[in-house]
Design an enzyme around this catalytic site. Structure first.
Site, PDB file in Angstrom:
ATOM      1  N   ALA A  72       0.969  -1.097   0.016  1.00 37.20           N
ATOM      2  CA  ALA A  72      -0.008  -0.172  -0.088  1.00 37.20           C
ATOM      3  C   ALA A  72       0.862   1.154  -0.090  1.00 37.20           C
ATOM      4  O   ALA A  72       1.922   1.236   0.756  1.00 37.20           O
ATOM      5  CB  ALA A  72      -0.984  -0.125   1.344  1.00 37.20           C
ATOM      6  N   SER A  75       0.089   9.236   0.603  1.00 39.13           N
ATOM      7  CA  SER A  75       1.030  10.587   0.295  1.00 39.13           C
ATOM      8  C   SER A  75       2.240  10.638   0.787  1.00 39.13           C
ATOM      9  O   SER A  75       3.014  11.076   0.482  1.00 39.13           O
ATOM     10  CB  SER A  75      -0.274  11.435   0.521  1.00 39.13           C
ATOM     11  N   ALA A  77       3.874   7.845   2.935  1.00 37.16           N
ATOM     12  CA  ALA A  77       4.579   6.681   3.236  1.00 37.16           C
ATOM     13  C   ALA A  77       3.840   5.508   2.543  1.00 37.16           C
ATOM     14  O   ALA A  77       2.844   5.606   2.028  1.00 37.16           O
ATOM     15  CB  ALA A  77       4.376   6.467   4.784  1.00 37.16           C
ATOM     16  N   GLN A  78       4.589   4.521   2.566  1.00 31.56           N
ATOM     17  CA  GLN A  78       4.276   3.230   1.985  1.00 31.56           C
ATOM     18  C   GLN A  78       4.413   2.189   2.972  1.00 31.56           C
ATOM     19  O   GLN A  78       5.272   2.079   4.015  1.00 31.56           O
ATOM     20  CB  GLN A  78       4.949   2.827   0.680  1.00 31.56           C
ATOM     21  N   LYS A  94       5.855   0.575   8.040  1.00 36.76           N
ATOM     22  CA  LYS A  94       5.369   1.680   7.367  1.00 36.76           C
ATOM     23  C   LYS A  94       6.845   2.653   7.405  1.00 36.76           C
ATOM     24  O   LYS A  94       7.550   3.003   8.338  1.00 36.76           O
ATOM     25  CB  LYS A  94       4.428   2.673   8.270  1.00 36.76           C
ATOM     26  N   ASP A 229      -8.744  10.240  12.139  1.00 35.19           N
ATOM     27  CA  ASP A 229      -8.716  10.128  10.641  1.00 35.19           C
ATOM     28  C   ASP A 229      -9.022   8.844  10.379  1.00 35.19           C
ATOM     29  O   ASP A 229      -8.778   7.812   9.673  1.00 35.19           O
ATOM     30  CB  ASP A 229      -7.265  10.313  10.465  1.00 35.19           C
TER      31      ASP A 229
END
Length: 251
Positions: A72, A75, A77-78, A94, A229
């Site tokens: 995944a 914007s 991080a991955q 992450k 969030d």
């Protein structure tokens, strides 16, 4: 989504916000914008490994028995799926995008310019405090860019919700976490953004909706500390129907 991605991370954040409001932008556009939550172009595995080695002070091979390609990408991080070298536990790693701080601040400078132009050309808009809005947005995202803060928030939230039935927060792996890297136990489940998959998994969607709202209000009113969030990209339907919360950058 291509335009927002090309513009930069702050604009992607704007698109992520719009994705949570199908009542405003329409269901079709909201579904397309959901790709900005975790389906952006990733950066190379070797860059991610270099970031981890620099941050933790150990090579990836010493920390993890296996380390996947990105599963995944958002914007800032991955995320990679990995297994800890010492005990084989499955974890989610992450990693911040290289150079993301500079890219974000460049975008925010443009936002401040736009806010100044709006206030100058339309004095009536000052009551909406556009510059104060951008200052708040900047502060929130700069906090997100220190993954130690997110890890601490996850630990506190996990402790607060330990006795909340049907709600689960994965455990942080501290020795494999730092400012630019956050490692937590892996959580299997169905993404909340996929209603078809949720129904196929046997979920009662109205009941699930009630549980999400009740869980949110319980921690907000009881603890005064809540996940700020909680869009569909940060929730999963886990084992035994538990709601699994992810990504604790904004609390």
């Amino acid at each position: 989504t291509r335009a927002l991605t090309a513009l930069g991370p702050a604009y992607i954040k704007l698109g992520q916000i719009m994705a949570t409001r199908p009542d405003v932008v329409g269901a079709g556009l909201a579904k397309e914008l959901m790709r900005l939550q975790d389906d952006l172009p990733p950066f190379a595995n070797e860059l991610a490994k270099a970031e981890i080695a620099r941050e933790i002070g150990r090579p990836v091979e010493g920390l993890f028995a296996s380390f996947s390609h990105p599963i995944a990408a958002a914007s800032l991080a991955q995320v990679h799926k990995a297994h800890l070298a010492e005990d084989g536990r499955t974890v989610a790693v992450k990693v911040l995008r290289p150079g993301i701080e500079r890219a974000f601040l460049r975008d925010v400078d443009a936002f401040f310019l736009a806010a100044w132009i709006i206030e100058t050309l339309s004095p009536g808009a000052k009551r909406l405090k556009p510059r104060a809005v951008i200052e708040h947005f900047e502060g929130v995202v700069l906090t997100e860019l220190d993954l130690r803060t997110e890890a601490a928030a996850a630990d506190e939230f996990r402790a607060n919700t330990a006795n909340l039935a049907g709600f689960h927060v994965p455990r942080i792996v501290w020795h494999a976490s730092g400012r630019r890297v956050r490692t937590m136990e892996w959580a299997d489940g169905v993404k909340f953004g996929d209603n078809t998959a949720l129904t196929a998994a046997g979920a009662n969607l109205p009941d699930l909706s009630r549980r999400v709202i009740q869980g949110f209000l319980t921690v907000a009113l009881r603890d005064g500390y809540f996940h700020a969030d909680m869009h569909q990209g940060h929730l999963k339907l886990g084992q035994a129907g538990a709601i699994v919360a992810l990504d604790f950058g904004i609390m």
